[in-house]
Design a protein around this motif. Sequence first.
Motif, PDB file in Angstrom:
ATOM      1  N   THR A  27     -35.476 -28.146  28.217  1.00 57.27           N
ATOM      2  CA  THR A  27     -35.361 -27.248  29.084  1.00 57.27           C
ATOM      3  C   THR A  27     -36.985 -27.479  29.899  1.00 57.27           C
ATOM      4  N   ARG A  28     -37.346 -28.695  29.962  1.00 63.11           N
ATOM      5  CA  ARG A  28     -38.303 -29.584  31.209  1.00 63.11           C
ATOM      6  C   ARG A  28     -37.687 -29.717  32.316  1.00 63.11           C
ATOM      7  N   ARG A  29     -38.566 -29.123  33.482  1.00 63.75           N
ATOM      8  CA  ARG A  29     -38.544 -29.238  34.414  1.00 63.75           C
ATOM      9  C   ARG A  29     -39.427 -29.201  35.295  1.00 63.75           C
ATOM     10  N   SER A  30     -39.516 -29.864  36.387  1.00 60.82           N
ATOM     11  CA  SER A  30     -40.579 -30.004  37.085  1.00 60.82           C
ATOM     12  C   SER A  30     -41.233 -28.822  38.232  1.00 60.82           C
ATOM     13  N   ILE A  31     -42.888 -28.802  37.567  1.00 59.99           N
ATOM     14  CA  ILE A  31     -44.019 -27.502  37.733  1.00 59.99           C
ATOM     15  C   ILE A  31     -44.618 -27.927  38.769  1.00 59.99           C
ATOM     16  N   ARG A  32     -45.185 -27.277  39.977  1.00 60.54           N
ATOM     17  CA  ARG A  32     -45.491 -27.818  40.975  1.00 60.54           C
ATOM     18  C   ARG A  32     -46.734 -26.126  41.876  1.00 60.54           C
ATOM     19  N   ARG A  33     -46.901 -25.360  41.127  1.00 61.76           N
ATOM     20  CA  ARG A  33     -47.365 -24.671  40.755  1.00 61.76           C
ATOM     21  C   ARG A  33     -48.387 -23.883  39.516  1.00 61.76           C
ATOM     22  N   LYS A  84     -49.812 -30.031  47.882  1.00 55.11           N
ATOM     23  CA  LYS A  84     -51.248 -29.401  47.514  1.00 55.11           C
ATOM     24  C   LYS A  84     -51.707 -29.210  46.731  1.00 55.11           C
ATOM     25  N   TYR A  85     -50.699 -29.712  45.362  1.00 55.48           N
ATOM     26  CA  TYR A  85     -50.377 -29.227  44.250  1.00 55.48           C
ATOM     27  C   TYR A  85     -51.072 -30.203  43.169  1.00 55.48           C
ATOM     28  N   ILE A  86     -51.055 -31.413  44.287  1.00 52.20           N
ATOM     29  CA  ILE A  86     -51.668 -32.510  42.821  1.00 52.20           C
ATOM     30  C   ILE A  86     -53.457 -31.661  42.786  1.00 52.20           C
ATOM     31  N   LEU A 190     -33.577 -24.853  36.121  1.00 51.00           N
ATOM     32  CA  LEU A 190     -33.204 -26.781  35.456  1.00 51.00           C
ATOM     33  C   LEU A 190     -32.398 -26.884  36.540  1.00 51.00           C
ATOM     34  N   LYS A 191     -33.306 -28.499  36.883  1.00 48.34           N
ATOM     35  CA  LYS A 191     -31.986 -28.787  37.993  1.00 48.34           C
ATOM     36  C   LYS A 191     -30.923 -29.703  37.378  1.00 48.34           C
ATOM     37  N   PRO A 192     -29.851 -29.358  38.137  1.00 46.43           N
ATOM     38  CA  PRO A 192     -28.853 -29.949  37.366  1.00 46.43           C
ATOM     39  C   PRO A 192     -28.538 -30.963  37.412  1.00 46.43           C
TER      40      PRO A 192
HETATM   41  C1  LIG Z   1     -40.582 -41.677  38.913  1.00 42.68           C
HETATM   42  C2  LIG Z   1     -41.465 -40.500  39.551  1.00 42.68           C
HETATM   43  C3  LIG Z   1     -41.822 -40.139  40.949  1.00 42.68           C
HETATM   44  C4  LIG Z   1     -42.156 -38.909  41.179  1.00 42.68           C
HETATM   45  N1  LIG Z   1     -42.879 -38.326  42.011  1.00 42.68           N
HETATM   46  C5  LIG Z   1     -42.972 -37.372  42.300  1.00 42.68           C
HETATM   47  C6  LIG Z   1     -44.108 -36.266  43.544  1.00 42.68           C
HETATM   48  O1  LIG Z   1     -44.627 -37.398  43.709  1.00 42.68           O
HETATM   49  N2  LIG Z   1     -43.683 -35.217  43.842  1.00 42.68           N
HETATM   50  C7  LIG Z   1     -43.087 -34.244  43.052  1.00 42.68           C
HETATM   51  O2  LIG Z   1     -43.378 -33.289  43.771  1.00 42.68           O
HETATM   52  N3  LIG Z   1     -42.152 -34.407  42.185  1.00 42.68           N
HETATM   53  C8  LIG Z   1     -42.025 -35.896  41.880  1.00 42.68           C
HETATM   54  N4  LIG Z   1     -41.020 -36.131  40.973  1.00 42.68           N
HETATM   55  C9  LIG Z   1     -40.792 -34.999  39.748  1.00 42.68           C
HETATM   56  C10 LIG Z   1     -38.778 -35.288  41.011  1.00 42.68           C
HETATM   57  O3  LIG Z   1     -38.810 -34.790  41.792  1.00 42.68           O
HETATM   58  C11 LIG Z   1     -38.356 -34.433  39.736  1.00 42.68           C
HETATM   59  O4  LIG Z   1     -38.517 -35.167  37.970  1.00 42.68           O
HETATM   60  C12 LIG Z   1     -36.593 -34.633  40.165  1.00 42.68           C
HETATM   61  O5  LIG Z   1     -36.089 -33.423  41.229  1.00 42.68           O
HETATM   62  C13 LIG Z   1     -35.771 -33.592  38.838  1.00 42.68           C
HETATM   63  O6  LIG Z   1     -36.177 -32.300  39.214  1.00 42.68           O
HETATM   64  P1  LIG Z   1     -36.679 -31.462  37.688  1.00 42.68           P
HETATM   65  O7  LIG Z   1     -37.763 -33.182  36.750  1.00 42.68           O
HETATM   66  O8  LIG Z   1     -37.114 -30.601  38.134  1.00 42.68           O
HETATM   67  O9  LIG Z   1     -35.634 -32.334  36.630  1.00 42.68           O
HETATM   68  C14 LIG Z   1     -40.953 -37.560  40.273  1.00 42.68           C
HETATM   69  C15 LIG Z   1     -40.688 -37.867  39.548  1.00 42.68           C
HETATM   70  C16 LIG Z   1     -39.804 -39.185  38.919  1.00 42.68           C
HETATM   71  C17 LIG Z   1     -39.750 -39.866  37.643  1.00 42.68           C
END
Ligand SMILES: Cc1cc2nc3c(=O)[nH]c(=O)nc-3n(C[C@H](O)[C@H](O)[C@H](O)COP(=O)(O)O)c2cc1C
Length: 270
Positions: A27-33, A84-86, A190-192
């Motif tokens: 269920t992991r996906r990247s969170i940006r906020r 900016k989320y950094i 979730l991203k496919p």
């Molecule tokens: C090595 C690596 C670098 C990444 N760098 C960034 C980044 O700088 N900024 C960002 O928003 N996401 C970054 N990501 C997240 C990817 O964009 C994300 O994992 C991918 O699009 C799949 O989406 P998900 O994590 O939501 O499944 C990075 C992921 C990896 C593995």
Amino acid sequence: MILSWKVAIVPENQQSYPNSTIKTLMTRRSIRRFSPEPIEDDTIVWLERAAQQAPTSRYNFGWSAIRITDPDLAQKLADIGKQKYIAQAPLLYVFLVDLHRNSRISQGKGVSPAEATAFHEQYSYNESHNDAVLALHAMETAAESLGLGTVVLGSLLNDMPRLVELLHLPELTFPVLGLAIGKPAQQPALKPRMDRSFQFFDNAYPEDGDNTNLAEALTDFDEKVHQYYDLRNAKKPVDRFTDQVAQKATDPLPAQRRFSTLMRQQGFTA
Ligand SMILES: Cc1cc2nc3c(=O)[nH]c(=O)nc-3n(C[C@H](O)[C@H](O)[C@H](O)COP(=O)(O)O)c2cc1C
């Protein structure tokens, strides 16, 4: 065998998982906020311990991580990453290749810097890079398991020389990736992922010779990606995966992302 049989019959939208670890991973996906709430000290200790418990090649501990607590510095990193989320993440780390520590340890044991050639080898760099990524991933998974959100930050490498300068990185260290962590303030879908048959092979890499056009074979996946909405730009459907790949194939790499000069500056054979 039993496990792979079970996995094979689990449908894609399966809502129950064999255990909580697999649920966390699936269920992991990247969170940006992130919510601005700070992360509790106890939690930070567990996250750091989980990272330390990751495997480390030849028991070298060839990595370190710098936690960024200075908001001005975090803003400078956000400027490098152009994200900016950094600067908004309550917890921010930069993971490093670190052979500087072992170089100093060996000097303390009487090995002169001239003798300690092994630390400078590309192999050692690569080994430490692997360590750093595994440690980061352990921290990421630990954070996810606690209900936190994370995003890996390769964007910090947009300007590696500046990052080295800002973090005062000495010889035999090198930036690998950032990791931003916080309580999620968004719920992205979730991203496919592509079908596992495109990424898992049995015993050997499959031959190209059957004239399969891989871009065509990925049409179904392309459609799923196209239907996914990236919250960073929710008005625009995401480009099809194969179009993204073709576009990136011809993207010129900026000088600040080229490794060799900086590798030499940091003491590694490039
Ligand atoms: C090595 C690596 C670098 C990444 N760098 C960034 C980044 O700088 N900024 C960002 O928003 N996401 C970054 N990501 C997240 C990817 O964009 C994300 O994992 C991918 O699009 C799949 O989406 P998900 O994590 O939501 O499944 C990075 C992921 C990896 C593995």
